[in-house]
Design a protein around this motif. Structure first.
Motif, PDB file in Angstrom:
ATOM      1  N   GLY A 398       0.775  -1.229   0.000  1.00 39.82           N
ATOM      2  CA  GLY A 398       0.000   0.000   0.000  1.00 39.82           C
ATOM      3  C   GLY A 398       0.806   1.279   0.000  1.00 39.82           C
ATOM      4  O   GLY A 398       0.246   2.367   0.107  1.00 39.82           O
ATOM      5  N   LYS A 399       2.138   1.179  -0.167  1.00 41.62           N
ATOM      6  CA  LYS A 399       2.999   2.363  -0.057  1.00 41.62           C
ATOM      7  C   LYS A 399       3.231   3.075  -1.387  1.00 41.62           C
ATOM      8  O   LYS A 399       3.523   4.269  -1.402  1.00 41.62           O
ATOM      9  N   MET A 400       3.149   2.360  -2.508  1.00 43.99           N
ATOM     10  CA  MET A 400       3.449   2.944  -3.814  1.00 43.99           C
ATOM     11  C   MET A 400       2.330   2.615  -4.797  1.00 43.99           C
ATOM     12  O   MET A 400       1.662   1.587  -4.681  1.00 43.99           O
ATOM     13  N   ILE A 401       2.157   3.501  -5.787  1.00 40.73           N
ATOM     14  CA  ILE A 401       1.159   3.324  -6.834  1.00 40.73           C
ATOM     15  C   ILE A 401       1.878   3.311  -8.186  1.00 40.73           C
ATOM     16  O   ILE A 401       2.636   4.228  -8.503  1.00 40.73           O
ATOM     17  N   LEU A 402       1.642   2.282  -8.953  1.00 46.23           N
ATOM     18  CA  LEU A 402       2.140   2.173 -10.318  1.00 46.23           C
ATOM     19  C   LEU A 402       1.027   2.624 -11.261  1.00 46.23           C
ATOM     20  O   LEU A 402      -0.138   2.270 -11.061  1.00 46.23           O
ATOM     21  N   TYR A 403       1.365   3.411 -12.276  1.00 47.72           N
ATOM     22  CA  TYR A 403       0.317   3.934 -13.157  1.00 47.72           C
ATOM     23  C   TYR A 403       0.895   4.241 -14.536  1.00 47.72           C
ATOM     24  O   TYR A 403       2.105   4.263 -14.748  1.00 47.72           O
ATOM     25  N   GLY A 404       0.015   4.459 -15.494  1.00 49.13           N
ATOM     26  CA  GLY A 404       0.428   4.848 -16.836  1.00 49.13           C
ATOM     27  C   GLY A 404       0.442   6.359 -16.962  1.00 49.13           C
ATOM     28  O   GLY A 404      -0.407   7.051 -16.396  1.00 49.13           O
ATOM     29  N   THR A 405       1.409   6.874 -17.726  1.00 47.73           N
ATOM     30  CA  THR A 405       1.495   8.313 -17.953  1.00 47.73           C
ATOM     31  C   THR A 405       2.192   8.547 -19.285  1.00 47.73           C
ATOM     32  O   THR A 405       2.489   7.595 -20.014  1.00 47.73           O
ATOM     33  N   ARG A 406       2.454   9.798 -19.613  1.00 45.61           N
ATOM     34  CA  ARG A 406       3.154  10.133 -20.858  1.00 45.61           C
ATOM     35  C   ARG A 406       4.418  10.905 -20.525  1.00 45.61           C
ATOM     36  O   ARG A 406       4.438  11.760 -19.642  1.00 45.61           O
ATOM     37  N   PHE A 407       5.490  10.578 -21.278  1.00 45.59           N
ATOM     38  CA  PHE A 407       6.772  11.232 -21.083  1.00 45.59           C
ATOM     39  C   PHE A 407       7.519  11.222 -22.410  1.00 45.59           C
ATOM     40  O   PHE A 407       7.672  10.179 -23.033  1.00 45.59           O
ATOM     41  N   SER A 408       7.941  12.409 -22.859  1.00 42.90           N
ATOM     42  CA  SER A 408       8.681  12.553 -24.125  1.00 42.90           C
ATOM     43  C   SER A 408       7.935  11.923 -25.297  1.00 42.90           C
ATOM     44  O   SER A 408       8.532  11.284 -26.172  1.00 42.90           O
ATOM     45  N   GLY A 409       6.619  12.097 -25.307  1.00 40.71           N
ATOM     46  CA  GLY A 409       5.819  11.634 -26.430  1.00 40.71           C
ATOM     47  C   GLY A 409       5.475  10.161 -26.416  1.00 40.71           C
ATOM     48  O   GLY A 409       4.888   9.655 -27.381  1.00 40.71           O
ATOM     49  N   HIS A 410       5.805   9.440 -25.333  1.00 39.35           N
ATOM     50  CA  HIS A 410       5.519   8.015 -25.256  1.00 39.35           C
ATOM     51  C   HIS A 410       4.707   7.696 -24.001  1.00 39.35           C
ATOM     52  O   HIS A 410       4.740   8.437 -23.012  1.00 39.35           O
ATOM     53  N   GLU A 411       3.996   6.582 -24.075  1.00 35.43           N
ATOM     54  CA  GLU A 411       3.331   6.064 -22.888  1.00 35.43           C
ATOM     55  C   GLU A 411       4.356   5.303 -22.061  1.00 35.43           C
ATOM     56  O   GLU A 411       5.023   4.395 -22.569  1.00 35.43           O
ATOM     57  N   VAL A 412       4.492   5.652 -20.801  1.00 38.38           N
ATOM     58  CA  VAL A 412       5.474   5.044 -19.906  1.00 38.38           C
ATOM     59  C   VAL A 412       4.773   4.716 -18.587  1.00 38.38           C
ATOM     60  O   VAL A 412       3.601   5.025 -18.390  1.00 38.38           O
ATOM     61  N   LEU A 413       5.511   4.092 -17.695  1.00 32.20           N
ATOM     62  CA  LEU A 413       4.998   3.816 -16.369  1.00 32.20           C
ATOM     63  C   LEU A 413       5.551   4.831 -15.386  1.00 32.20           C
ATOM     64  O   LEU A 413       6.709   5.228 -15.466  1.00 32.20           O
ATOM     65  N   GLY A 414       4.715   5.242 -14.459  1.00 33.49           N
ATOM     66  CA  GLY A 414       5.141   6.111 -13.380  1.00 33.49           C
ATOM     67  C   GLY A 414       4.847   5.450 -12.047  1.00 33.49           C
ATOM     68  O   GLY A 414       4.026   4.534 -11.961  1.00 33.49           O
ATOM     69  N   LEU A 415       5.543   5.882 -11.026  1.00 33.65           N
ATOM     70  CA  LEU A 415       5.271   5.447  -9.664  1.00 33.65           C
ATOM     71  C   LEU A 415       5.180   6.672  -8.769  1.00 33.65           C
ATOM     72  O   LEU A 415       5.950   7.617  -8.929  1.00 33.65           O
TER      73      LEU A 415
END
Length: 442
Positions: A398-415
């Motif tokens: 329950g400490k971290m959330i993994l999610y989808g986002t955009r970075f430099s024109g690409h779909e990437v993962l964020g935490l």
């Protein structure tokens, strides 16, 4: 694209081999905590770059702890002789380096490809006790592994250090699943269902297709994944066994088959189907008999179910109030109640292990970000500011959330940490990374 919007598009359109992935995602810490615990990870004696990924065991531990955002890993400095035994630790020197704790260790080759690994975690501010020179030793462990197990052992050691100093079980030995999408100039595409270590290392492709793959979700025992595949140009739900590679077709009904979610005991699977009325509604399948039970029956879109940790209720996204909001279905009384009210868009929820907080995609007209809502007070807190964030998945502690986002024109993962203070990225060099899902403890 958020799943709620994908289902809307499907309705408008009329429902329109295991291989090694080529490159690992690279975990990048973009924002850490100001009050991170200062710690030194001394290079282990006798270690070489024989950990998979051409790195050392102590470096993997350093990366794990630094990237958690909870620790500030200090450089060992310019000492000509680094400590190997607890008695060799110069406490005053390491205190001047600003460290609270220190990790030392040794690696011994035993032959037959096996290694003995010893390590100690020592608090540098423990009261001096001449009668007990090990008074400050918080952990003192030894392990025997083969070379292929060194990276896994490093993650396990990181978990032990994290739990000892933070008081919460570490997640460095967990896995993540995601969809890697590659789009080519000729208009074709290729999709892979990938499972990797929590830090993005050792990606393994479980399934690949020229048609889209969506919504991977872990069984609570960590042995299998359910996901949506569009192979044959029809949306279906499959169950994939991770150890054998075998897969089973679970749902291939006319129309939408989407959003699988395992119950806490892995005996049932919630999903979204368009049976009977043609509208997306929530159903629950008994995985032993494949018997379906319809949970919702509404003319709106009901989608994205997720179970409460006790299995007594389902949370889901519905447009029954005009726009997507989160609702709760209670199995005891079969009643549905609305949970979210702030903003014009709240969708794709998951719950913290203690079931006191929802994590959601929140839209306020200027973009979509990851947010959390306290179920007791109703207070909403926005955690990210990417503006194009989606698909949140919680770490099992329950400490971290993994999610989808955009970075430099690409779909990437964020935490992002559950308090919003720690942020990381997992960009890929291969294509767009979508629909992440964090494993349970393994």
């Amino acid at each position: 694209m958020r799943l709620f919007q994908k289902i809307q598009l499907l309705l408008m359109l009329g429902f329109f081999f295991q291989t090694q992935a080529q490159a690992a995602l690279q975990l990048e810490l973009t924002q850490g905590m100001n009050a991170a615990i200062p710690i030194v990870i001394v290079p282990f004696a006798n270690q070489t770059n024989n950990v998979s990924g051409n790195t050392t065991l102590s470096q993997v531990i350093s990366n794990d702890l630094q990237n958690s955002g909870e620790f500030s890993v200090k450089a060992p400095g310019m000492l000509t002789s680094l400590p190997v035994q607890v008695s060799q630790i110069n406490t005053a020197y390491w205190q001047k380096q600003g460290a609270n704790d220190i990790v030392i260790g040794q690696v011994h080759a035993m032959g037959d490809g096996k290694y003995e690994v010893l390590f100690q975690l020592v608090n540098l501010y423990a009261p001096v006790n001449p009668q007990n020179p090990n008074a400050g030793v918080l952990l003192n462990q030894g392990f025997t592994v083969n070379q292929a197990g060194l990276r896994g052992l490093a993650h396990h050691i990181s978990d032990m250090i994290y739990q000892k100093l933070i008081g919460v079980r570490g997640i460095f030995s967990t896995k993540i699943a995601y969809v890697l999408a590659q789009h080519y100039n000729n208009g074709s595409a290729h999709y892979q269902l990938v499972v990797a270590d929590e830090d993005g290392f050792d990606p393994q492709t479980l399934f690949s297709s020229a048609q889209p793959i969506m919504s991977p979700t872990w069984a609570r025992d960590g042995h299998s994944l359910a996901y949506v595949s569009f192979e044959g140009h029809h949306q279906s739900i499959y169950l994939q066994n991770l150890s054998s590679g075998s897969r089973q077709l679970l749902a291939h009904f006319p129309g939408v088959n989407s959003s699988p979610a395992f119950s806490p005991n892995d005996r049932r699977l919630a999903m979204v189907l368009t049976l009977n009325t043609g509208n997306p509604n929530i159903y629950v399948m008994d995985l032993a008999t494949h018997r379906l039970t319809q949970i919702t029956n509404d003319t709106a879109i009901d989608t994205e179910p997720t179970w409460s940790p006790d299995g007594n209720s389902l949370f889901f996204t519905s447009s029954r109030a005009g726009g997507p909001e989160i609702y709760r279905y209670d199995f005891a009384n079969h009643q549905v109640s609305r949970v979210t009210f702030d903003g014009a868009y709240n969708a794709r929820t998951c719950l913290t292990p203690h079931a006191n907080t929802l994590v959601i995609i929140h839209g306020d007209g200027s973009g979509y970000n990851i947010a959390k809502q306290d179920l007791n007070s109703g207070r909403l807190t926005i955690l990210t500011d990417g503006g194009a964030d989606d698909s949140p998945s919680l770490a099992p502690n329950g400490k971290m959330i993994l999610y989808g986002t955009r970075f430099s024109g690409h779909e990437v993962l964020g935490l992002v940490s559950i308090d919003g203070r720690v942020k990381l990225r997992l960009p890929s060099q291969q294509g767009d990374v979508q629909d992440p899902s964090w494993s349970p403890f393994l």
